[in-house]
Design a protein around this motif. Structure first.
Motif, PDB file in Angstrom:
ATOM      1  N   THR A   1      19.846  31.531  45.600  1.00 17.83           N
ATOM      2  CA  THR A   1      20.162  31.073  44.251  1.00 17.83           C
ATOM      3  C   THR A   1      20.235  29.547  44.390  1.00 17.83           C
ATOM      4  N   ALA A   2      20.914  28.855  43.488  1.00 16.64           N
ATOM      5  CA  ALA A   2      21.157  27.434  43.748  1.00 16.64           C
ATOM      6  C   ALA A   2      22.238  27.310  44.809  1.00 16.64           C
ATOM      7  N   ASP A   3      23.326  28.039  44.637  1.00 15.24           N
ATOM      8  CA  ASP A   3      24.376  28.164  45.641  1.00 15.24           C
ATOM      9  C   ASP A   3      25.351  29.230  45.165  1.00 15.24           C
ATOM     10  N   SER A   4      25.700  30.140  46.039  1.00 19.86           N
ATOM     11  CA  SER A   4      26.683  31.186  45.722  1.00 19.86           C
ATOM     12  C   SER A   4      26.885  32.043  46.956  1.00 19.86           C
ATOM     13  N   GLY A   5      27.797  32.982  46.863  1.00 20.94           N
ATOM     14  CA  GLY A   5      28.071  33.882  47.979  1.00 20.94           C
ATOM     15  C   GLY A   5      28.754  35.141  47.498  1.00 20.94           C
ATOM     16  N   MET A   6      28.982  36.053  48.430  1.00 16.21           N
ATOM     17  CA  MET A   6      29.645  37.319  48.117  1.00 16.21           C
ATOM     18  C   MET A   6      30.620  37.650  49.233  1.00 16.21           C
ATOM     19  N   ILE A   7      31.823  38.073  48.861  1.00 17.27           N
ATOM     20  CA  ILE A   7      32.790  38.533  49.853  1.00 17.27           C
ATOM     21  C   ILE A   7      33.065  40.008  49.612  1.00 17.27           C
ATOM     22  N   CYS A   8      33.013  40.773  50.699  1.00 20.76           N
ATOM     23  CA  CYS A   8      33.174  42.228  50.623  1.00 20.76           C
ATOM     24  C   CYS A   8      34.312  42.646  51.526  1.00 20.76           C
ATOM     25  N   PHE A   9      35.461  42.925  50.938  1.00 24.53           N
ATOM     26  CA  PHE A   9      36.622  43.391  51.700  1.00 24.53           C
ATOM     27  C   PHE A   9      36.563  44.894  51.898  1.00 24.53           C
ATOM     28  N   LYS A  10      37.103  45.349  53.014  1.00 28.30           N
ATOM     29  CA  LYS A  10      37.193  46.787  53.263  1.00 28.30           C
ATOM     30  C   LYS A  10      38.238  47.415  52.346  1.00 28.30           C
ATOM     31  N   GLU A  11      39.372  46.732  52.155  1.00 28.33           N
ATOM     32  CA  GLU A  11      40.497  47.293  51.405  1.00 28.33           C
ATOM     33  C   GLU A  11      40.547  46.738  49.981  1.00 28.33           C
ATOM     34  N   LYS A  12      40.835  47.611  49.036  1.00 24.36           N
ATOM     35  CA  LYS A  12      40.900  47.233  47.623  1.00 24.36           C
ATOM     36  C   LYS A  12      41.998  46.211  47.354  1.00 24.36           C
ATOM     37  N   GLU A  13      43.117  46.320  48.065  1.00 30.88           N
ATOM     38  CA  GLU A  13      44.225  45.383  47.876  1.00 30.88           C
ATOM     39  C   GLU A  13      43.766  43.950  48.118  1.00 30.88           C
ATOM     40  N   ALA A  14      42.971  43.747  49.160  1.00 35.19           N
ATOM     41  CA  ALA A  14      42.474  42.410  49.478  1.00 35.19           C
ATOM     42  C   ALA A  14      41.484  41.946  48.413  1.00 35.19           C
ATOM     43  N   ASP A  15      40.631  42.848  47.933  1.00 28.28           N
ATOM     44  CA  ASP A  15      39.665  42.502  46.892  1.00 28.28           C
ATOM     45  C   ASP A  15      40.382  42.088  45.605  1.00 28.28           C
ATOM     46  N   THR A  16      41.425  42.825  45.232  1.00 28.89           N
ATOM     47  CA  THR A  16      42.186  42.519  44.017  1.00 28.89           C
ATOM     48  C   THR A  16      42.830  41.146  44.115  1.00 28.89           C
ATOM     49  N   LEU A  17      43.442  40.863  45.270  1.00 27.58           N
ATOM     50  CA  LEU A  17      44.065  39.558  45.478  1.00 27.58           C
ATOM     51  C   LEU A  17      43.009  38.454  45.458  1.00 27.58           C
ATOM     52  N   CYS A  18      41.872  38.729  46.034  1.00 30.40           N
ATOM     53  CA  CYS A  18      40.784  37.750  46.082  1.00 30.40           C
ATOM     54  C   CYS A  18      40.341  37.344  44.674  1.00 30.40           C
ATOM     55  N   ARG A  19      40.262  38.317  43.764  1.00 33.46           N
ATOM     56  CA  ARG A  19      39.813  38.026  42.405  1.00 33.46           C
ATOM     57  C   ARG A  19      40.789  37.109  41.677  1.00 33.46           C
ATOM     58  N   LYS A  20      42.051  37.189  42.030  1.00 35.07           N
ATOM     59  CA  LYS A  20      43.043  36.294  41.443  1.00 35.07           C
ATOM     60  C   LYS A  20      42.962  34.906  42.077  1.00 35.07           C
ATOM     61  N   LEU A  21      42.888  34.869  43.406  1.00 35.45           N
ATOM     62  CA  LEU A  21      42.864  33.583  44.103  1.00 35.45           C
ATOM     63  C   LEU A  21      41.605  32.784  43.810  1.00 35.45           C
ATOM     64  N   SER A  22      40.497  33.477  43.539  1.00 33.85           N
ATOM     65  CA  SER A  22      39.248  32.764  43.259  1.00 33.85           C
ATOM     66  C   SER A  22      39.212  32.207  41.839  1.00 33.85           C
ATOM     67  N   TRP A  23      40.192  32.595  41.019  1.00 35.57           N
ATOM     68  CA  TRP A  23      40.295  32.093  39.647  1.00 35.57           C
ATOM     69  C   TRP A  23      41.680  31.490  39.436  1.00 35.57           C
ATOM     70  N   LEU A  24      42.025  30.528  40.322  1.00 40.72           N
ATOM     71  CA  LEU A  24      43.224  29.698  40.203  1.00 40.72           C
ATOM     72  C   LEU A  24      44.532  30.482  40.224  1.00 40.72           C
ATOM     73  N   GLY A  25      44.501  31.717  40.689  1.00 35.34           N
ATOM     74  CA  GLY A  25      45.709  32.522  40.739  1.00 35.34           C
ATOM     75  C   GLY A  25      46.017  33.254  39.453  1.00 35.34           C
ATOM     76  N   ILE A  26      45.106  33.160  38.468  1.00 35.74           N
ATOM     77  CA  ILE A  26      45.305  33.794  37.162  1.00 35.74           C
ATOM     78  C   ILE A  26      45.033  35.294  37.274  1.00 35.74           C
ATOM     79  N   ASP A  27      45.811  36.081  36.588  1.00 34.01           N
ATOM     80  CA  ASP A  27      45.719  37.532  36.758  1.00 34.01           C
ATOM     81  C   ASP A  27      44.640  38.194  35.888  1.00 34.01           C
ATOM     82  N   LYS A  28      44.030  37.449  34.950  1.00 35.87           N
ATOM     83  CA  LYS A  28      42.950  38.002  34.115  1.00 35.87           C
ATOM     84  C   LYS A  28      41.871  36.948  33.957  1.00 35.87           C
TER      85      LYS A  28
END
Length: 382
Positions: free
Chosen positions: A189-216
């Motif tokens: 692409t121009a620039d991007s990446g993908m992170i794939c966690f084994k555990e859902k808990e880590a994925d859920t936390l990642c989605r918050k941390l990647s958007w400034l800690g916002i929960d939605k």
């Protein structure tokens, strides 16, 4: 322009149609195409979670940070990594004030399990394994070590889009896998990446941390009527990907297998042309690995002289990579990985991209062989 090390090839009309959907919808940010790409990536890899980010570097940092948070790691704890990688691999560890412990590499240019095991201490928390050039190296050995010593395994798969091990996409055994879709990668692409966690808990936390800690995220809040109220649970980052990059990624993914097949054909042509060239050594790939063939690497004497010769012929190879312990930031480990140092001083990556032809490969190899013959002639004379 000559022959470049990397030149990405995009399926332009299809990419533009996918981008047009974003523009028509009026949604170019997180959501919409980013969600679609995540689902497509999970279907392709068989990995259970996938979160689209603005770079693989962001993914590596989030992997380290999230395990530090969930596992209670302390500053000064250690992650074993390779000195033969792009610096973002090791910066991701240092960002969280953890110590990068460098282990040496094997003949595949990946971490050597014996060297890794000799560096494990009571402070070791994880192993950062890099599939350099698309190789799996001794990845299975890393999986065994992590199980034996109860360590987290982070797979830096920046070069591994499409790599297979024993017929399967590797990474299901890892705690996190991070891919790069930067401009010159196998899935560009121009620039991007993908992170794939084994555990859902880590994925859920990642989605918050990647958007400034916002929960939605804004896309979810905009479905129906705009909901302005949200919570900020963490000090996060603006690491999420956007729909324009995801739109390109969705198209490029359709052609990844086909593109990697051609890359392997280019490597085969290199092998055939250089088979009888004395003085060079190809970097081997494990038999059970079907590499993405992101790189075609050789070991050569007087590497820099060969680089200069090729540059004069408008052929522009690369070096992957400088031994990271040679950088002042990581100089505390300088001299600790002699194999990585030797490889770093002798490696050359020949041009490898989809616009090359068999004639291009032949021409590049003729220049390499001519140089090696001249070098041998000088040695014989001496």
């Amino acid at each position: 322009m000559g022959i470049q090390l990397f030149t990405p090839t995009f399926h332009i009309e299809e990419c533009l149609k996918e981008i047009e959907k974003c523009l028509e919808k009026g949604w170019t940010g997180i959501g919409f195409k980013t969600f679609e790409f995540e689902e497509a990536w999970k279907a392709y890899t068989g990995l259970c979670n996938a979160h689209f980010l603005n770079s693989a570097t962001a993914g590596l940092h989030l992997a380290v940070k999230i395990f530090k948070m969930l596992e209670g790691w302390q500053e000064g704890d250690e992650i074993i990594s390779t000195p033969l990688t792009f610096v973002s691999t090791n910066h991701a560890i240092a960002y969280e004030k953890l110590k990068v412990v460098f282990a040496d590499v094997d003949e595949y240019l990946c971490l050597d399990p014996k060297s890794v095991e000799s560096h494990i201490t009571s402070r070791t928390k994880a192993i950062m394994f890099v599939g350099l050039g698309g190789s799996t190296g001794q990845y299975e050995g890393m999986v065994k070590l992590c199980k034996k010593y109860h360590l987290k395994l982070i797979l830096d798969a920046a070069h591994m889009a499409g790599t297979k091990l024993n017929g399967e996409i590797p990474g299901k055994e890892a705690d996190a896998v991070v891919y790069s879709f930067q401009a010159v990668k196998n899935l560009p692409t121009a620039d991007s990446g993908m992170i794939c966690f084994k555990e859902k808990e880590a994925d859920t936390l990642c989605r918050k941390l990647s958007w400034l800690g916002i929960d939605k995220d804004t896309y979810m809040r905009d479905q129906g009527n705009y909901k302005w109220h949200y919570e900020v649970e963490y000090l996060g980052y603006k690491y999420h990907g956007n729909s324009i990059m995801a739109a390109i990624g969705l198209v490029q993914l359709k052609y990844l297998e086909e593109d990697n097949t051609y890359r392997r054909l280019l490597a085969k042509w290199y092998d055939e042309e250089l088979a009888k060239c004395i003085g060079i050594q190809k970097i081997s790939i494990p038999q059970q690995c079907l590499s993405s063939q992101h790189l075609y690497m050789l070991l050569v004497p007087e590497r820099d002289a060969l680089l200069q010769v090729l540059n004069k012929r408008e052929i522009y190879p690369g070096v992957h990579y400088r031994d990271n312990t040679e950088y002042s930031l990581y100089a505390y480990a300088k001299g600790s990985c002699p194999k990585a140092k030797y490889y770093s001083d002798h490696l050359i990556s020949l041009p490898l991209h989809l616009r090359l032809t068999k004639e291009d490969i032949k021409g590049i190899c003729e220049e390499v062989k001519r140089h090696m013959e001249a070098l041998k002639g000088v040695e014989d004379h001496v």
